[in-house]
Structures are given as C-alpha cells and as structure tokens.
Scaffold this active site. Structure first.
Site, PDB file in Angstrom:
ATOM      1  N   ALA A  89     -77.178  29.314  11.756  1.00 35.81           N
ATOM      2  CA  ALA A  89     -77.341  28.190  12.673  1.00 35.81           C
ATOM      3  C   ALA A  89     -78.671  28.381  13.406  1.00 35.81           C
ATOM      4  O   ALA A  89     -79.153  29.504  13.536  1.00 35.81           O
ATOM      5  CB  ALA A  89     -76.186  28.160  13.651  1.00 35.81           C
ATOM      6  N   GLY A 132     -74.297  30.970   9.738  1.00 35.30           N
ATOM      7  CA  GLY A 132     -73.908  29.650   9.250  1.00 35.30           C
ATOM      8  C   GLY A 132     -74.354  29.393   7.820  1.00 35.30           C
ATOM      9  O   GLY A 132     -73.739  28.584   7.116  1.00 35.30           O
ATOM     10  N   GLU A 135     -71.709  30.889   5.801  1.00 32.59           N
ATOM     11  CA  GLU A 135     -70.507  30.046   5.967  1.00 32.59           C
ATOM     12  C   GLU A 135     -70.635  28.743   5.191  1.00 32.59           C
ATOM     13  O   GLU A 135     -69.654  28.228   4.652  1.00 32.59           O
ATOM     14  CB  GLU A 135     -70.284  29.800   7.454  1.00 32.59           C
ATOM     15  CG  GLU A 135     -69.912  31.097   8.181  1.00 32.59           C
ATOM     16  CD  GLU A 135     -69.912  30.972   9.690  1.00 32.59           C
ATOM     17  OE1 GLU A 135     -70.991  30.697  10.263  1.00 32.59           O
ATOM     18  OE2 GLU A 135     -68.844  31.126  10.305  1.00 32.59           O
ATOM     19  N   GLU A 155     -73.397  37.344  13.625  1.00 31.73           N
ATOM     20  CA  GLU A 155     -73.233  36.641  14.902  1.00 31.73           C
ATOM     21  C   GLU A 155     -72.961  37.573  16.085  1.00 31.73           C
ATOM     22  O   GLU A 155     -73.390  37.295  17.209  1.00 31.73           O
ATOM     23  CB  GLU A 155     -72.108  35.600  14.810  1.00 31.73           C
ATOM     24  CG  GLU A 155     -72.507  34.321  14.103  1.00 31.73           C
ATOM     25  CD  GLU A 155     -72.275  34.356  12.604  1.00 31.73           C
ATOM     26  OE1 GLU A 155     -72.111  35.471  12.028  1.00 31.73           O
ATOM     27  OE2 GLU A 155     -72.249  33.271  11.992  1.00 31.73           O
TER      28      GLU A 155
END
Ligand code: CO8
Length: 281
Positions: A89, A132, A135, A155
């Site tokens: 992200a 992300g 993911e 993270e």
C-alpha cells in the site's frame, strides 16, 4: 505473443465494454489490454514501485470488473514491472491518516471488488510483492512467479498489521506456522521458497514470465466459461465454507453443469477422440 497495448483507457474500455467511458475513468496508474480471450492489467506507477494508492486500486477494480463483464474474456492476468509487482500500500498516502479515515476511505473496498470477479485471475509476479502487493497476488486464483519475485508482509515494521487479507488468505494458503513467521518477523520468501510453501503456483525464469502467463491464461480461457466460473466459485468456497457444505455445493453444481451444451460437447469430443470446441454456454 502479440499484445495490443492500448495506451488510453477510453479506447480500451470502448473495446471491452462497447461504450466510451467518461473522462474520469481514464486510467493513469495501470495499463489495460486484451489478447484474444485474455485481459491484461499492468500496474504502472514505476516511481513508487507500483505502490497501491487509492487511484490505482480504484482503477484495478474498475478494469477487472469491465473485463469480467465481457463474456469474450475467459482469464485476466494482473502483472507489474520487472522490479516490482507492487511494493505494498502507498505508505506516503496513508501515513498521516486517522483510524476513522482509514475505515472510511479504505482501499479494501475497491480490492474486494477485484477479488470478487467471476473470471479466473492470474497474478504474474516479478520483483517485490510486499504488503498489499503480496495481498493483491493472494486475491488471484493462480500466482505465477518469476525467479526474481519475493513475497513478504512487512506491515509490523510499519506499526500496523496486514490489512488487505494477508492474515487470512496467507494463513489459508501456506498454513499457520509459516504465515506467522512471515507476518511476525516481516521475513520475505524468495520465489523458490514461496513455491515450496504453496504460496506460489509455479516459478519461471524472469525472461519467460509474460509468455508463461499468456500460456496459462490462454489455457484457462480456452475452457468453457460457465464451467470455469463454477470451478472458481468452488475453489473459493473451499476457503470459506465447512467441508460438508462445500461438498454438498460441489455435488449440486457438478450435476447442474450437465444442462450445458459445453458438457455435451466436452464429453462427445472425448468419445470422438477430437479436441472440444466450447461455445461457452
Ligand atoms: N509506498 C509508497 N512509496 C513506496 C513504497 C510504498 N509501499 N515502496 C516503495 N516506494 C517508493 C520509495 O519511497 C521510493 O520513492 P522515492 O524514489 O521518491 O524515494 C521508490 O518507491 C523506490 O523505492 P526505494 O528507493 O525504497 O527502493 P529500494 O530498491 O531501495 O527498496 C523496497 C525497495 C525494499 C521495496 C522498499 O521500497 C520498501 O521497503 N518499500 C516498502 C515496502 C513495505 O513496507 N510495504 C508494505 C506497505 S504497508 C501495506 O502494504 C499495508 C497493506 C494494507 C493496507 C490496508 C488498508 C485498509
């Protein structure tokens, strides 16, 4: 492979959906193209290693839904660059946000739309697939990795936990001990280890990634589309439902496929010793 790269989203969306989209749907962070029955989504924020900002996740979800709505598309490949599938992200975008803002403007909703498409999704990963990015790959049905790929959920080094499904999908993919190691230590897996762990479907030399992804996607797209939808739905059900419920649903869907012309064609072709020609109905 002839890939018809389409620079402007307007042209692409016109091809995909038969309509010219409004200006606000012009893509700036991804490229979209189609080759035969295969749709391609290429993440394209090279200056940020394809970090997932809100613009990019909205565009990915929009492009996937447009391709999914086209019954001329039987597989969707999502890929990045040689250096990064996606490095997570966008930290700069989310760093200053409040907890409430993260709930209200979460990229989660857009990417859940991506994860829900009926069409089989193939992630073709080279370089970093972190946070992300990892993911996003885990939302796909098949993960093809270049030998340069690395997968990690770092993270906790940023003071948060994985937030786009990592704690759930990674654990289901590779089991609790390995997922706990990756999440609690932040350790990345190189492609080979990721394949051994079951996180990755196949590993190929980096130079062959695009051709291998095209090959897999064309094979998937050559199957009967409603049957591929059914198979994907059942694969997903295996992750979401209890065994007895999944087996009951499988029996029901298996029997219902005998109402398709493609079932008659597939079995007749076998008996006639010829390749099946599916009509996707
Ligand atoms: N966000 C924003 N920018 C990034 C990101 C990122 N995740 N990753 C890299 N960049 C940028 C860098 O800031 C740099 O920009 P600039 O050139 O302007 O300084 C550029 O990309 C190139 O990066 P580096 O110079 O750092 O390249 P290196 O080769 O030295 O390092 C790494 C590559 C190891 C990938 C390094 O960039 C890195 O560690 N990136 C961050 C990886 C990370 O921590 N990812 C997880 C992010 S958090 C997350 O994904 C949470 C998901 C859940 C969200 C849920 C919302 C509901």
């Amino acid at each position: 492979m002839t890939k018809h790269a389409i620079a402007e989203h307007a042209a692409d969306a016109a091809q995909v959906s038969g309509v010219t989209p409004p200006d606000h749907l012009r893509y700036t962070t991804i490229r979209v193209s189609t080759t035969g029955r295969v749709g391609w989504i290429t993440l394209d924020r090279p200056h940020a290693l394809n970090a997932l900002n809100s613009q990019l996740v909205t565009e990915v979800a929009d492009a996937a839904e447009r391709l999914d709505a086209d019954d001329g598309i039987g597989a969707i490949v999502i890929t990045g660059s040689e250096r990064a599938f996606a490095a997570g992200a966008d930290i700069a975008e989310m760093a200053g946000k409040s907890s409430v803002a993260m709930r209200l403007a979460s990229p989660y909703a857009a990417l859940e739309r991506f994860a829900r498409v009926r069409t089989p999704l193939i992630a073709a990963v080279a370089g970093y697939a972190l946070g992300g990015g990892c993911e996003l790959a885990l939302m796909c049905d098949i993960i093809l990795a270049a030998d340069t790929a690395s997968f990690g959920l770092p993270e906790l080094t940023l003071g948060v936990i994985p937030g786009l499904g990592g704690t759930q999908r990674l654990t289901r993919a590779i089991g609790l001990p390995k997922a706990a190691d990756m999440i609690l230590t932040g350790r990345s897996l190189r492609a080979e280890e990721a394949e051994r762990a079951g996180l990755v479907s196949r590993v190929v030399p980096a130079a062959e990634l695009e051709a291998a992804a095209a090959d897999i996607a064309e094979t998937v797209a050559s199957r009967s589309l409603p049957v591929a939808y059914a198979a994907k739905e059942m694969l997903r059900a295996s992750q979401e439902s209890a065994l007895a419920e999944g087996l009951r649903l499988e029996r029901h869907i298996f029997a219902s496929l005998f109402s398709l012309a493609d079932q008659k064609e597939g079995m007749a072709a076998f008996l006639d010793k010829r390749p099946a020609v599916f009509q996707h109905r």
